[in-house]
Design an enzyme around this catalytic site. Structure first.
Site, PDB file in Angstrom:
ATOM      1  N   GLU A 224       0.846  -1.201   0.000  1.00  0.00           N
ATOM      2  CA  GLU A 224       0.000   0.000   0.000  1.00  0.00           C
ATOM      3  C   GLU A 224       0.879   1.248   0.000  1.00  0.00           C
ATOM      4  OE1 GLU A 224      -3.243   1.223  -0.138  1.00  0.00           O
ATOM      5  OE2 GLU A 224      -2.281   3.164   0.239  1.00  0.00           O
TER       6      GLU A 224
ATOM      7  N   ARG B 104     -17.704   3.761   5.441  1.00  0.00           N
ATOM      8  CA  ARG B 104     -16.562   3.214   4.691  1.00  0.00           C
ATOM      9  C   ARG B 104     -15.434   2.749   5.597  1.00  0.00           C
ATOM     10  NH1 ARG B 104     -15.338   4.755  -0.578  1.00  0.00           N
ATOM     11  NH2 ARG B 104     -17.127   5.760  -1.472  1.00  0.00           N
TER      12      ARG B 104
ATOM     13  N   TYR C  54     -28.539   9.697   3.521  1.00  0.00           N
ATOM     14  CA  TYR C  54     -28.996   8.521   4.270  1.00  0.00           C
ATOM     15  C   TYR C  54     -28.362   8.525   5.664  1.00  0.00           C
ATOM     16  CZ  TYR C  54     -24.742   6.685   1.947  1.00  0.00           C
ATOM     17  OH  TYR C  54     -23.476   6.524   1.438  1.00  0.00           O
TER      18      TYR C  54
ATOM     19  N   ASP D  88     -11.521  -0.448  -8.923  1.00  0.00           N
ATOM     20  CA  ASP D  88     -11.471   0.784  -9.716  1.00  0.00           C
ATOM     21  C   ASP D  88     -10.308   0.796 -10.709  1.00  0.00           C
ATOM     22  OD1 ASP D  88     -13.703   1.795  -8.522  1.00  0.00           O
ATOM     23  OD2 ASP D  88     -12.726   3.545  -7.618  1.00  0.00           O
TER      24      ASP D  88
HETATM   25  C1  LIG Z   1     -18.904  10.020  -4.096  1.00  0.00           C
HETATM   26  C2  LIG Z   1     -18.739   8.527  -4.218  1.00  0.00           C
HETATM   27  C3  LIG Z   1     -19.711   7.686  -3.698  1.00  0.00           C
HETATM   28  C4  LIG Z   1     -19.590   6.305  -3.848  1.00  0.00           C
HETATM   29  N1  LIG Z   1     -20.569   5.503  -3.345  1.00  0.00           N
HETATM   30  C5  LIG Z   1     -20.476   4.166  -3.487  1.00  0.00           C
HETATM   31  C6  LIG Z   1     -21.491   3.317  -2.969  1.00  0.00           C
HETATM   32  O1  LIG Z   1     -22.467   3.795  -2.392  1.00  0.00           O
HETATM   33  N2  LIG Z   1     -21.352   1.969  -3.135  1.00  0.00           N
HETATM   34  C7  LIG Z   1     -20.262   1.423  -3.767  1.00  0.00           C
HETATM   35  O2  LIG Z   1     -20.188   0.195  -3.870  1.00  0.00           O
HETATM   36  N3  LIG Z   1     -19.282   2.202  -4.262  1.00  0.00           N
HETATM   37  C8  LIG Z   1     -19.362   3.549  -4.144  1.00  0.00           C
HETATM   38  N4  LIG Z   1     -18.359   4.360  -4.629  1.00  0.00           N
HETATM   39  C9  LIG Z   1     -17.218   3.739  -5.322  1.00  0.00           C
HETATM   40  C10 LIG Z   1     -16.174   3.164  -4.367  1.00  0.00           C
HETATM   41  O3  LIG Z   1     -15.776   4.152  -3.449  1.00  0.00           O
HETATM   42  C11 LIG Z   1     -14.956   2.671  -5.142  1.00  0.00           C
HETATM   43  O4  LIG Z   1     -15.368   1.966  -6.284  1.00  0.00           O
HETATM   44  C12 LIG Z   1     -14.093   1.752  -4.286  1.00  0.00           C
HETATM   45  O5  LIG Z   1     -13.664   2.420  -3.128  1.00  0.00           O
HETATM   46  C13 LIG Z   1     -12.899   1.250  -5.086  1.00  0.00           C
HETATM   47  O6  LIG Z   1     -12.068   0.497  -4.256  1.00  0.00           O
HETATM   48  P1  LIG Z   1     -10.609   0.079  -4.754  1.00  0.00           P
HETATM   49  O7  LIG Z   1     -10.030  -0.687  -3.634  1.00  0.00           O
HETATM   50  O8  LIG Z   1     -10.704  -0.551  -6.102  1.00  0.00           O
HETATM   51  O9  LIG Z   1      -9.835   1.453  -4.988  1.00  0.00           O
HETATM   52  P2  LIG Z   1      -9.418   2.584  -3.919  1.00  0.00           P
HETATM   53  O10 LIG Z   1     -10.439   2.706  -2.842  1.00  0.00           O
HETATM   54  O11 LIG Z   1      -9.090   3.787  -4.702  1.00  0.00           O
HETATM   55  O12 LIG Z   1      -8.099   1.996  -3.246  1.00  0.00           O
HETATM   56  C14 LIG Z   1      -6.863   2.026  -3.920  1.00  0.00           C
HETATM   57  C15 LIG Z   1      -5.766   1.879  -2.885  1.00  0.00           C
HETATM   58  O13 LIG Z   1      -4.537   1.762  -3.583  1.00  0.00           O
HETATM   59  C16 LIG Z   1      -3.579   2.652  -3.025  1.00  0.00           C
HETATM   60  N5  LIG Z   1      -2.648   2.978  -4.133  1.00  0.00           N
HETATM   61  C17 LIG Z   1      -2.851   3.837  -5.145  1.00  0.00           C
HETATM   62  N6  LIG Z   1      -1.821   3.792  -6.001  1.00  0.00           N
HETATM   63  C18 LIG Z   1      -0.945   2.892  -5.504  1.00  0.00           C
HETATM   64  C19 LIG Z   1       0.303   2.369  -5.967  1.00  0.00           C
HETATM   65  N7  LIG Z   1       0.873   2.810  -7.106  1.00  0.00           N
HETATM   66  N8  LIG Z   1       0.929   1.426  -5.218  1.00  0.00           N
HETATM   67  C20 LIG Z   1       0.369   0.953  -4.059  1.00  0.00           C
HETATM   68  N9  LIG Z   1      -0.816   1.427  -3.587  1.00  0.00           N
HETATM   69  C21 LIG Z   1      -1.475   2.358  -4.313  1.00  0.00           C
HETATM   70  C22 LIG Z   1      -4.384   3.816  -2.512  1.00  0.00           C
HETATM   71  O14 LIG Z   1      -3.684   4.536  -1.500  1.00  0.00           O
HETATM   72  C23 LIG Z   1      -5.624   3.095  -1.969  1.00  0.00           C
HETATM   73  O15 LIG Z   1      -5.439   2.649  -0.642  1.00  0.00           O
HETATM   74  C24 LIG Z   1     -18.456   5.742  -4.520  1.00  0.00           C
HETATM   75  C25 LIG Z   1     -17.467   6.595  -5.019  1.00  0.00           C
HETATM   76  C26 LIG Z   1     -17.604   7.969  -4.879  1.00  0.00           C
HETATM   77  C27 LIG Z   1     -16.532   8.852  -5.444  1.00  0.00           C
END
Ligand SMILES: Cc1cc2nc3c(=O)[nH]c(=O)nc-3n(C[C@H](O)[C@H](O)[C@H](O)COP(=O)(O)OP(=O)(O)OC[C@H]3O[C@@H](n4cnc5c(N)ncnc54)[C@H](O)[C@@H]3O)c2cc1C
Length: 396
Positions: free
Chosen positions: A34, A108, A217, A294
């Site tokens: 991370e 979250r 909510y 994502d």
């Molecule tokens: C306003 C808003 C509301 C939302 N509401 C919802 C909802 O109601 N329900 C839902 O299911 N989803 C919702 N989402 C979407 C959800 O937040 C994301 O899809 C989800 O958090 C993605 O998780 P992730 O682990 O793929 O990415 P992230 O949460 O972006 O995690 C990525 C991690 O990787 C780390 N990182 C980044 N680059 C590097 C690197 N090069 N090397 C090592 N580590 C790195 C970061 O620090 C982070 O910890 C919402 C999003 C937004 C913006």
């Protein structure tokens, strides 16, 4: 075969931790790298559909997640100009019986903490912070993650769960920066006693207005309300979490019904995001490297499914590894094949929801109101069955 090398997971967000947990429970050694100095989540509320709980159950943390959730009674769509209800989806008994799990909202940070605790209790998971993965090299039966400063970490596979601005995606897909949607979102959390009393609904409520919308909510055992307000202002530059004065937020919503404005007026400590997503791609795996969450399929939040999809990905990947006896390349290819179309559908539908449900005006809005009000509860459940029903294609 994976041999003694761990699976490397770049990113310790909800997707990365769910992946680590799933792989460990499938008997594999995992090392999470991370970038941040600490593992945690920014932001407040998150909605979880029944499909998220199916995934959390498969990861062994469903009970813990259900214990911290608030079970909203309905998803409510309101007209932000007239303050009339357009329609609602009942999340009670018939909904739960249909999908075998609830629809709920959670904090979250609490969801992330549940996954983190489970990872820490799992001897096969190692967690490293302050470890940015800048790129990778594949050779023979392994992959090497490249960290700034020249450090190299070898693994049997590398899973890029590094979010919207994924470095791993930059190398693997190479499709440039994310698409800036032109939608600006402001987020705030308000104490429940400051929420206008008549609006303290046990619902995930969406007020839809011309080129803007408001979502709220209850959260954290009803101590707070999550407030997210968005306008389609054609913002051109991506922004994530910049503090913004309340007057700026309020100014963008003066055309809405006083009831909606009375909610926005309660916001404090606002932060601003300019939302981004990407066009779907079919391939997000190359040899021993795969994307997840994502990094693989970033989407607008209008289906409330980004984190749900990331957790489904994690379950699918773990099952693919089990099915293929730890043979990395066929397992990753099977994972990609199982997930690509489902996640593409949610990505594109999220955009369409913004255009046709959240932000229309005039005749477009009148059509939305008429079409959405005409559906029965049974029809809503059938409409959503592909998304919430069963576990989705999580078995590769
Ligand atoms: C306003 C808003 C509301 C939302 N509401 C919802 C909802 O109601 N329900 C839902 O299911 N989803 C919702 N989402 C979407 C959800 O937040 C994301 O899809 C989800 O958090 C993605 O998780 P992730 O682990 O793929 O990415 P992230 O949460 O972006 O995690 C990525 C991690 O990787 C780390 N990182 C980044 N680059 C590097 C690197 N090069 N090397 C090592 N580590 C790195 C970061 O620090 C982070 O910890 C919402 C999003 C937004 C913006």
């Amino acid at each position: 075969m994976t041999g003694a090398l761990p699976i490397l997971v770049a990113g310790g967000g909800i997707g990365g931790l769910a992946t680590a947990l799933g792989l460990a429970r499938a008997g594999l050694q995992v090392l999470v790298l991370e970038r941040a100095a600490e593992l945690g989540e920014v932001g407040a509320g998150i909605q979880l559909g029944p499909n998220a709980f199916h995934a959390l159950d498969a990861l062994g943390v469903g009970e813990a997640a259900r214990a911290t959730a608030i079970y909203v009674e309905r998803l409510r769509l309101m007209d932000a100009l007239s303050a009339a209800e357009i329609c609602h989806i009942d999340l009670g008994e018939a909904f739960r019986a249909r999908f075998a799990n609830p629809y709920a909202v959670v904090h979250r940070g609490e969801l992330h903490a549940i996954l983190l605790r489970a990872c820490r209790a799992e001897p096969r998971v190692m967690l490293r912070t302050g470890a940015e993965v800048a790129g990778y090299v594949q050779e023979g039966g392994s992959v090497t993650a490249l960290l700034p400063g020249g450090e190299q970490v070898r693994g049997a596979a590398l899973i890029g769960a590094d979010g919207l601005w994924s470095r791993i995606r930059g190398q693997l897909v190479g499709d440039g920066p994310p698409r800036v949607s032109g939608h600006t979102t402001y987020r705030s959390v308000i104490p429940t006693e400051q929420m206008p009393e008549a609006l303290r609904w046990n619902a995930a409520t969406l007020w839809a207005g011309p080129k803007c919308h408001v979502v709220h909510y209850p959260l954290q055992g009803w101590k707070t309300f999550n407030l997210v307000v968005t306008c389609h202002d054609d913002a051109a530059e991506p922004v994530a979490g910049r503090p913004v004065p309340a007057e700026q937020v309020v100014a963008g919503f003066r055309h809405l019904h006083p009831m909606v404005r009375s909610i926005i007026g309660q916001g404090r400590d606002w932060r601003l995001w300019v939302l981004c997503d990407r066009d779907p791609v079919e391939r997000w795996v190359e040899g021993r490297v795969a994307l997840l969450g994502d990094a693989a399929h970033p989407m607008l939040q209008y289906m409330a499914q980004g984190a749900c999809m990331a957790m489904e990905d994690a379950v699918c990947l773990a099952r693919a590894m089990e099915t293929h006896g730890g043979a990395v390349e066929p397992a990753l290819a099977a994972y990609n094949a199982a997930r690509a179309l489902r996640t593409a559908r949610v990505q594109l539908l999220s955009r369409a929801m913004g255009e046709h449900v959240y932000h229309p005006a005039g005749a477009h809005a009148a059509l939305r109101n008429a079409m959405m009000a005409a559906k029965t509860q049974a029809e809503w459940r059938e409409t959503l069955a592909w998304l919430y029903g069963g576990e989705g294609p999580v078995t590769a």
